[in-house]
Design an enzyme around this catalytic site. Structure first.
Site, PDB file in Angstrom:
ATOM      1  N   GLY A  72       0.794  -1.539  -0.022  1.00 35.39           N
ATOM      2  CA  GLY A  72      -0.323  -0.272  -0.076  1.00 35.39           C
ATOM      3  C   GLY A  72       0.818   1.319   0.194  1.00 35.39           C
ATOM      4  O   GLY A  72       0.777   2.719   0.750  1.00 35.39           O
ATOM      5  N   GLY A 109      -0.288   5.131  -0.562  1.00 32.77           N
ATOM      6  CA  GLY A 109      -1.588   5.353  -0.311  1.00 32.77           C
ATOM      7  C   GLY A 109      -1.234   6.881   0.694  1.00 32.77           C
ATOM      8  O   GLY A 109      -0.036   6.949   0.502  1.00 32.77           O
ATOM      9  N   ARG A 119      -1.147  -1.176  -7.700  1.00 28.26           N
ATOM     10  CA  ARG A 119      -1.395  -0.756  -9.332  1.00 28.26           C
ATOM     11  C   ARG A 119      -0.442  -0.005  -9.207  1.00 28.26           C
ATOM     12  O   ARG A 119       0.395   0.837  -8.218  1.00 28.26           O
ATOM     13  CB  ARG A 119      -2.631   0.347 -10.200  1.00 28.26           C
ATOM     14  CG  ARG A 119      -2.858   1.703  -9.173  1.00 28.26           C
ATOM     15  CD  ARG A 119      -3.637   1.967  -9.747  1.00 28.26           C
ATOM     16  NE  ARG A 119      -5.284   1.512  -8.862  1.00 28.26           N
ATOM     17  CZ  ARG A 119      -5.910   1.632  -8.600  1.00 28.26           C
ATOM     18  NH1 ARG A 119      -5.591   1.863  -7.158  1.00 28.26           N
ATOM     19  NH2 ARG A 119      -7.032   0.901  -8.234  1.00 28.26           N
ATOM     20  N   TYR A 143     -15.644  -0.403   8.092  1.00 27.94           N
ATOM     21  CA  TYR A 143     -14.123   0.253   8.395  1.00 27.94           C
ATOM     22  C   TYR A 143     -13.738  -0.051  10.628  1.00 27.94           C
ATOM     23  O   TYR A 143     -12.639  -1.616  10.965  1.00 27.94           O
ATOM     24  CB  TYR A 143     -14.034   1.550   8.306  1.00 27.94           C
ATOM     25  CG  TYR A 143     -12.587   1.715   8.623  1.00 27.94           C
ATOM     26  CD1 TYR A 143     -12.361   2.949   9.584  1.00 27.94           C
ATOM     27  CD2 TYR A 143     -11.197   1.096   7.380  1.00 27.94           C
ATOM     28  CE1 TYR A 143     -10.854   3.193   9.468  1.00 27.94           C
ATOM     29  CE2 TYR A 143     -10.626   1.403   8.000  1.00 27.94           C
ATOM     30  CZ  TYR A 143      -9.506   2.927   8.934  1.00 27.94           C
ATOM     31  OH  TYR A 143      -8.109   3.388   8.820  1.00 27.94           O
TER      32      TYR A 143
HETATM   33  C1  VAH Z   1     -10.641   7.388   7.804  1.00 27.28           C
HETATM   34  N1  VAH Z   1      -8.734   8.529   7.911  1.00 27.28           N
HETATM   35  O1  VAH Z   1     -11.072   8.687   8.300  1.00 27.28           O
HETATM   36  C2  VAH Z   1      -8.976   7.120   8.493  1.00 27.28           C
HETATM   37  C3  VAH Z   1      -8.603   7.578   9.954  1.00 27.28           C
HETATM   38  C4  VAH Z   1      -9.348   7.239  12.066  1.00 27.28           C
HETATM   39  C5  VAH Z   1      -9.829   8.005  10.385  1.00 27.28           C
HETATM   40  O2  VAH Z   1      -9.187   6.109  10.064  1.00 27.28           O
HETATM   41  O3  VAH Z   1     -11.097   6.610   7.869  1.00 27.28           O
END
Ligand code: VAH
Length: 314
Positions: free
Chosen positions: A6, A9, A34, A140
């Protein structure tokens, strides 16, 4: 040898540059799904790599005799809400691929990024401690909380030397952010400079934990370079530098760009931000491995304004 997965990123690109500065370009293999930009491709070894492909990760580690892996590939909070199963697969399969290489003794050390997104609506909001109620309400956040449990399990059960940091929102000028809820704190600078105005997708009083990228990169390198016995927590470490609201950063920017105007149009990302802490207590990182931040809101804004390309009306 070091492998950054990554590497193109938001964090990966600056981390790769710092690691090449410290260890020499040839010692750090950059990889991403990529090819990267010209600078990245010419700065040292690069491999196109799908982090969810176990054989490909293993082959690259064997080919380059990789000892340390920084797994920076992930789908961030806002995008993960749009593609839950893709986010889960990318964030988890990539982690298992790297942890398993550690378990098999094919690599020696792993860095894996967690996030303040592991905290949820029932977590104490202010000065959030490292150990507390964690009921993340985003895809997430769930993937990061689960990942922390697996890191701790692989360390305790198989002796894998994996180290992790719960990054707050990160602010950088070298790279654009990728699908995070804290991205407003980067977009605001580009719009302030290019347009003199910014429409923020969060409410003006939404306080979130934030950090300047230089501090985050320093913490990442530091935690990987201290002796293993200093790492008392193998799930992940809280890390903090500042906490501010869109209104507060806008006021700070106005000190440099007096005609800057901000408007607020909250969108779906408001509910993500509302589920996260307003500020973080990172005393364990400071006690265990000497973490300390250098950038606060005032000098971060100065740095960002100083480095971003200027437009005609300056
Ligand atoms: C997001 N920048 O916004 C990331 C991070 C705490 C925020 O995990 O998902």
């Amino acid at each position: 040898k070091i492998l950054v997965i990554g590497a193109c990123g938001q964090i990966g690109s600056e981390l790769t540059a710092k690691l090449r500065e410290l260890h020499g370009a040839e010692a750090v293999i950059a990889s991403d799904i990529r090819e990267g930009d010209k600078e990245m491709m010419e700065a040292g070894p690069f491999e196109v790599l799908d982090a969810t492909d176990a054989d490909a990760v293993e082959d690259i580690c064997a080919h380059y005799e990789v000892t340390d892996v920084y797994l920076m590939a992930a789908m961030l909070s806002a995008t993960a809400e749009k593609y839950p199963s893709k986010a889960w697969n990318l964030n988890m399969d990539s982690l298992f691929n790297v942890l398993d290489l550690g378990k098999e003794g094919k690599i020696e050390k792993i860095f894996w990024p967690s996030s303040i997104a592991v905290f949820g609506p029932t977590t104490p909001k202010d000065n959030t401690p490292q150990k507390t109620v964690m009921e993340p309400s985003t895809v997430y956040g769930i993937s990061k909380q689960t990942g922390e449990r697996w890191c701790e399990y692989y360390h305790n059960k198989y002796g894998v030397d994996v180290r992790s940091i719960r990054y707050p929102g990160l602010i950088s000028w070298k790279t654009m952010p990728g699908g995070g809820t804290t991205d407003y704190a980067i977009e605001i600078f580009h719009d302030a400079i290019n347009k003199g105005e910014y429409t923020c997708f969060l409410k003006e009083d939404t306080a979130l934990p934030m950090m300047y990228m230089d501090d985050a990169i320093k913490a990442t390198v530091d935690i990987m370079h201290v002796p293993g016995d200093k790492i008392k927590d193998r799930s992940s470490y809280n890390l903090s530098a500042m906490s501010f609201t869109p209104q507060q950063i806008a006021q700070e920017i106005k000190k440099h760009i007096s005609e800057f105007e901000i408007a607020y149009e909250p969108d779906f990302r408001q509910s993500i931000a509302d589920s996260w802490p307003a500020s973080i207590n990172d005393k364990e990182a400071r006690e265990d491995w000497g973490w300390e931040h250098h950038f606060d809101l005032e000098n971060m804004v100065k740095e960002m304004i100083a480095h971003l390309p200027k437009k005609s009306y300056f």
